[in-house]
Each structure stands twice: as C-alpha cells, then as structure tokens.
Design a protein around this motif. Structure first.
Motif, short mmCIF file in Angstrom:
data_model
loop_
_atom_site.label_atom_id
_atom_site.label_comp_id
_atom_site.label_asym_id
_atom_site.label_seq_id
_atom_site.Cartn_x
_atom_site.Cartn_y
_atom_site.Cartn_z
N ALA A 462 17.39 58.43 26.74
CA ALA A 462 18.62 58.51 25.92
C ALA A 462 18.88 59.97 25.53
O ALA A 462 20.03 60.42 25.51
N LEU A 463 17.82 60.69 25.25
CA LEU A 463 17.96 62.09 24.86
C LEU A 463 18.42 62.92 26.07
O LEU A 463 19.33 63.76 25.96
N LEU A 464 17.80 62.67 27.22
CA LEU A 464 18.17 63.42 28.43
C LEU A 464 19.66 63.21 28.78
O LEU A 464 20.33 64.13 29.23
N PHE A 465 20.16 62.00 28.52
CA PHE A 465 21.57 61.73 28.82
C PHE A 465 22.51 62.59 27.99
O PHE A 465 23.65 62.80 28.37
N HIS A 467 22.13 65.69 27.48
CA HIS A 467 22.14 67.06 28.02
C HIS A 467 23.37 67.21 28.93
O HIS A 467 23.56 66.42 29.85
N PRO A 468 24.16 68.24 28.69
CA PRO A 468 25.43 68.34 29.44
C PRO A 468 25.27 68.46 30.96
O PRO A 468 26.18 68.14 31.70
N GLU A 469 24.10 68.92 31.41
CA GLU A 469 23.95 69.11 32.86
C GLU A 469 23.19 67.97 33.54
O GLU A 469 22.84 68.06 34.70
N ILE A 470 22.95 66.90 32.78
CA ILE A 470 22.21 65.78 33.38
C ILE A 470 23.13 64.58 33.59
O ILE A 470 23.79 64.12 32.65
N ALA A 471 23.16 64.08 34.84
CA ALA A 471 24.02 62.94 35.14
C ALA A 471 23.26 61.63 35.02
O ALA A 471 23.83 60.59 34.69
N ASP A 472 21.98 61.65 35.31
CA ASP A 472 21.17 60.43 35.20
C ASP A 472 19.71 60.85 35.05
O ASP A 472 19.34 61.97 35.44
N VAL A 492 15.40 63.73 36.97
CA VAL A 492 16.77 63.90 36.53
C VAL A 492 17.69 64.19 37.71
O VAL A 492 17.24 64.71 38.74
N ILE A 493 18.95 63.87 37.49
CA ILE A 493 19.97 64.21 38.49
C ILE A 493 20.92 65.21 37.84
O ILE A 493 21.41 64.98 36.72
N TRP A 516 13.79 72.39 26.79
CA TRP A 516 14.83 71.81 25.94
C TRP A 516 14.27 70.60 25.17
O TRP A 516 14.48 70.47 23.96
N ILE A 517 13.52 69.78 25.87
CA ILE A 517 12.93 68.60 25.23
C ILE A 517 11.99 69.02 24.10
O ILE A 517 11.90 68.38 23.06
N GLU A 518 11.31 70.15 24.31
CA GLU A 518 10.36 70.62 23.29
C GLU A 518 11.04 70.99 21.97
O GLU A 518 10.40 71.07 20.93
N THR A 519 12.35 71.20 22.03
CA THR A 519 13.08 71.52 20.78
C THR A 519 13.56 70.25 20.08
O THR A 519 14.13 70.30 19.01
#
Ligand code: AYL
Length: 557
Positions: A462-465, A467-472, A492-493, A516-519
């Motif tokens: 849910a967090l990765l979604f 991210h503006p540069e992640i599609a899936d 990630v895609i 990014w996840i580490e933040t």
C-alpha cells in the motif's frame, strides 16, 4: 467423513471466571504497597473512568482503549496493569513505529489515550498533528512514562518545558496519597483486555480481541506444563514487551511465578551476556536471531554464561543446525556433564499466543520440533484450503486451531480466518509425528517475519503504491541463511518503464525505493531483501498476487 482432531496429552486446566488482573495481582496489590503496586494504583486511579473526574483529560469509559508506546522499562508493566485495573483495554505498539504507523493503530483501535516513553513523545505529538489535533488537545491525551520511574513520594518529576497539559507518571506518583484498602475494579472474564495487532494470514494489521479469560487460561496452561522455570530464578526481559510473546510469557506468566525480571531496553549482546553472568540466569525466553548471536559474538567468550541451562525460542523457525551450533559453543565452556537445553514454543497472536511447547526432556530427541499441543486446545491438520481432507498421519497439513478469537471491527477478516465452527486457520504447515510432536515445516500465508516481527506485505505494498513512480508492487520474504530470518523484498513496476531500460537505471531506481521506504516505516519493515524492477507482477485471474512465482524468481536471481 469425521475430521481427525487432535487434543493434548496433558489434562485441561480449569477455565477461571476472573480477570487477568485478579489472577495476577489482587492478593499482592492490596496487601503490599511497595513501589510497584503503589505505582500501579496511581495509574489505575488516574485512568479509572470514575476517578480523577476533575482532570482535564478527555473522559474514558470502562472498556475504552489506551495505547502503550514504549521500549521495555519498569514503567511498562505499570502502564499495562494499571490500565487493566482501571477496566480499560490495552493495545501496544512497536516502540520503533513511525508516527504514520502509530496513527494507524491509534485510530484503528479507537484508543483514547497514549502512554508513551519520553523518547516517543515527539512521534506521538507528530501523530496527533497528523490527525489535525492542536497541541493542547493532543497533550491531554498523553501520559509520559519516564525512563527512570521513581516510586510514590519521590522527588519532583522532570519538567517538560513545552508541555500543554501533559501528564507525567512521576508527577502523579509524587502527588498521590494512597489508601491501602482501596479495591481495584473488576472486569468480566469474557471482556477484551488486550488488542494485539497482527496482520494474520493476509492484509494490514488488525486488532486481535484477546479476553481476560484467554489470558488467565494461558497463564494456567503454561504454569501447569512440565516446569518451564526451575524455581524463582531471575529472568531476562530482552524480548520487547509490546509483543504478545512477552505479554504472555514474560509479564503475565512471570508475575504469577514471582520471578524477578531483568529489564533490558533492547537486545544488546554485551549487556545480555553481562546480565547472565551477574544474575546467574538459568532460563531465558528468546527468539532465533539471539541464537545466531550466541554462536558468533565475541562477548560469549568474555563472560561466564555457564548458569544458562534452559532456553525457549519462539516467534519464528529455529533450525536444528543452529541449535546444535549454540549447544556446541556453550558446552565447550562448561564442565563435563553441563546442561544446555534448547526447545521451542509455537503460537500466534490470534491464539493468545502459545499452542505448542517442547518439553526440556525431549530437547535433544526432538530437535527442531515445536513440541506437544498444550491443554485446552484442539487442532486439525488439513490438506486442502476448505479443510475437507485430513492430512495423513505423519504428512504435512495446514494447522487449524480451535479458537474463540476474532479481529476488532473486522467481520470479513474474522470470517476469512475462522471457519463457522470455530477453526482458526494458522497459515502454517505442520507435521505431527507418532508421539504427538509437531514440526512447523512451511508458511503458506503471505505474512513475512523479520527476526520474529511481523512484516505485513499488504502494508508495504500500500505504501509503495503511493510512490509516484511505481505502477504496481508486490512484497515477499526471502530467506537469509546467514541471518536466520526472512528479509522483505519488493518487486515493483516503474510507471514509465522506458526510464529504466538498462540494468544500471533499474539498480538506481531500486536503490532509491529501498531508501525511500526507510523514511516511512519502522526498521523491521525495511526492504533488506532489496527491490527488483520487473515488467509485470504475476497475478491470478482474480487479481491475487502469485507470491510463489515471485519467490521462485527470487531464488533464481
Ligand atoms: P505472531 N516456529 C516456526 N514459526 C513460528 C514459531 C516457531 N516456533 N512461532 C511462531 N511462528 C510463526 O502472531 C508462525 O508462522 O507470533 C506463526 O503463524 O507474531 C507466526 O509466527 C505468528 O506470528 C510462544 C509464545 C511463540 C509466543 C510465540 C509467538 C506468537 C506471536 C511461542 O510460546
């Protein structure tokens, strides 16, 4: 066909009709007004819905929830049992949580107050700011648990210059005049007392409704099982108190036995060894990563650990090879005939928690096993998802446990996890041998465990979604032989795949996602297994992520 249901070889314990507080404290707390019980009473009186009506804090009614957010400290059990005595429910958060993670649990549990360690204050205020509360409003919802808890009558509390109505535990303690004859309020045995967060088989963390009776029965089950603790030995409190493993085994159970607990704020190998030597610790509740330390760390040679004869591991798999390595290392420093018994317990937050334990006399014969089923429990090993086919004797099957639990405000998650006739599906695959010893051989649920801590893939996805540069995205656990744990790994895609069409561009992007996840999340959820940039996330026709394919992919990489 009637399903094959297994019970324990140990007789059931009687199920008491009392609250956990009555079971653990009532006799002691009323007679003895020593530091601990005095502090309990202070917290209890402050939090009691009917007491301290003049305080400016938002009112709590019986059955409301408070959230404890603190690393291990002396104040932790005071906060816990004082709240329980006041008839409140407690939820505990990982002390490394970010304000975002904390906010989720605060809101989901419907908590009214937060009891935080000093070092958590900033995060708690940040969390309230994120929920659009003014500083005045948020400070009224906070009780600060100072690191150095001073008993009643002690010197004035540390001051917090920017406080807007903050309540400090030390202030309450020094202000309070206590009457010995005061009686604690009771709670009904079937009321929820703890809301421990678990993601279960799938999805985000959910509050597991654990009742007083679940907890008192667990205390009696563990106490009655072939003696875990040889006498009233000092015990190591290195497991984080906010984990159900600790709440049940270190706090509830040890309070009934009357064992002193040596509190360590966090696991630190040198302090761990020094405490074993100093207090001649005989028995310890541990988790697998600690055994890795016991095989390698130089401190092991510098301290006398010969008193440590019994260890129980839980919360994640502990392999036979690791057990043997620890035994070899520790026994090489002992006199001939020295003992080093390592066994395992198994359980889940949803089963509050222990369901299996290996007796010490079977430690060497049944190495790698989680032991026998504990009394008062029934299990069923099933071969298919619907539980229609029993696993054959000695063959692997998903472990289903008869359990009365459920998730807070989450009917669908409860329905998915528990069959209409009360079987909780653990998502773990087990083998039961002829003597009734169980071996956990696989996990079929999506949950990842980093060193015994839950990492729900759905939460990271849910967090990765966002991210503006992640599609899936999809998250799985990959095995680290070296660290004896799983490591969370994301696939990630990229939203614009043409931007990552070289191996180098992919690596740069992957690395940026790890950072990014580490933040955003607590340390145990970091993507230590790395990030893979792929073209498509494998999914079933119904859109479910095919994690097994990703696990196979990870193995080939
Ligand atoms: P939760 N071996 C393998 N996997 C284990 C073991 C074990 N000994 N113990 C727990 N697990 C995994 O809710 C398993 O996948 O645990 C299970 O479904 O954070 C999952 O962890 C549950 O994760 C005790 C008391 C263990 C407590 C515990 C841990 C309970 C909390 C033993 O005596």
């Amino acid at each position: 066909m009637t399903p094959r249901i297994y019970t324990s070889h140990v007789p059931d314990v009687p199920i008491l009709n009392t609250s956990i507080f009555t079971r653990l404290f009532a006799p002691r707390a009323s007679g003895d007004i020593g530091g601990f019980s005095a502090s309990l009473k202070v917290i209890w009186r402050y939090l009691s819905p009917t007491e301290f009506a003049t305080t400016t804090r938002p009112s709590a009614k019986k059955g409301d929830t408070v959230l404890i957010y603190s690393p291990n400290s002396l104040a932790w059990p005071v906060a816990l049992y004082g709240s329980v005595a006041a008839g409140l429910r407690c939820t505990f958060a990982n002390s490394a949580y970010t304000s975002h993670e904390l906010g989720y649990q605060y809101q989901d549990s419907g908590a009214k107050l937060v009891l935080t360690a000093e070092e958590g204050l900033r995060t708690v205020r940040e969390m309230f700011a994120g929920l659009s509360l003014s500083k005045e409003d948020s400070d009224k919802r906070i009780v600060v648990l100072e690191n150095n808890l001073r008993w009643a009558g002690g010197p004035a509390s540390k001051t917090f210059p920017d406080a807007c109505g903050l309540v400090i535990l030390g202030d309450l303690l020094s202000r309070s005049a206590l009457k010995l004859e005061e009686k604690f309020e009771g709670s009904a045995a079937n009321e929820t007392v703890y809301l421990c967060y678990s993601s279960g088989t799938t999805g985000k963390p959910k509050g597991v409704e654990t009742t007083h009776q679940n907890m008192t029965t667990m205390v009696d089950i563990v106490s009655g099982f072939p003696p875990l603790i040889p006498g009233e030995q000092p015990m190591l409190g290195i497991l984080p108190f906010y984990h159900i493993y600790s709440v049940s085994n270190l706090l509830n159970y040890l309070f009934t036995v009357g064992c002193p607990v040596i509190i360590q704020t966090r696991f630190e190998p040198v302090e761990f060894c020094a405490n074993i030597e100093k207090y001649k610790v005989v028995f310890a509740f541990l988790i697998p990563p600690v055994f890795v330390v016991l095989t390698r760390h130089p401190a092991i040679d510098k301290y006398d650990l010969s008193s440590l004869e019994y260890m129980l591991s839980g919360a994640a798999p502990l392999g036979a090879d690791l057990v043997k390595m620890v035994q070899q290392r520790l026994l090489s420093k002992r006199n001939p005939g020295g003992k080093c018994c390592i066994t395992q317990g198994y359980g889940l937050t949803e089963t509050s928690p222990s369901t299996h334990m290996l007796e010490f006399h079977d430690a060497d014969r049944k190495i790698g096993s989680v032991g026998h089923l504990l009394p008062n429990l029934k299990v069923h090993l099933v071969e298919d998802a619907d539980g229609q086919v029993d696993a054959q004797e000695g063959q692997p099957g998903e472990l289903w446990i008869h359990s009365p639990s459920g998730y807070l405000n989450n009917v669908s998650a409860t329905k998915n996890a528990i069959t209409p006739d009360g079987w909780f599906k653990t998502g773990d695959v087990a083998i039961r041998d002829k003597e009734g010893h169980y071996y956990i051989v696989e996990r079929v649920k999506e949950l990842i465990k980093y060193k015994g801590f839950q990492v729900p893939p759905a939460e990271l996805e849910a967090l990765l979604f966002t991210h503006p540069e992640i599609a899936d995205a999809a998250v799985i656990g990959v095995e680290s032989i070296e660290q004896v744990t799983e490591l969370p790994r994301a696939y990630v895609i990229h939203a614009h795949p043409e931007q990552v069409n070289s191996a180098q561009a992919k690596a740069v992007f992957a690395n940026s996602i790890v950072k990014w996840i580490e933040t955003k999340v607590a340390k145990h959820k970091f993507l230590r297994g790395g990030v893979g940039v792929i073209d498509v996330v494998p999914k079933s026709a119904a859109g479910k992520i095919l994690r097994r394919e990703l696990r196979d992919l990870a193995k080939q990489e």
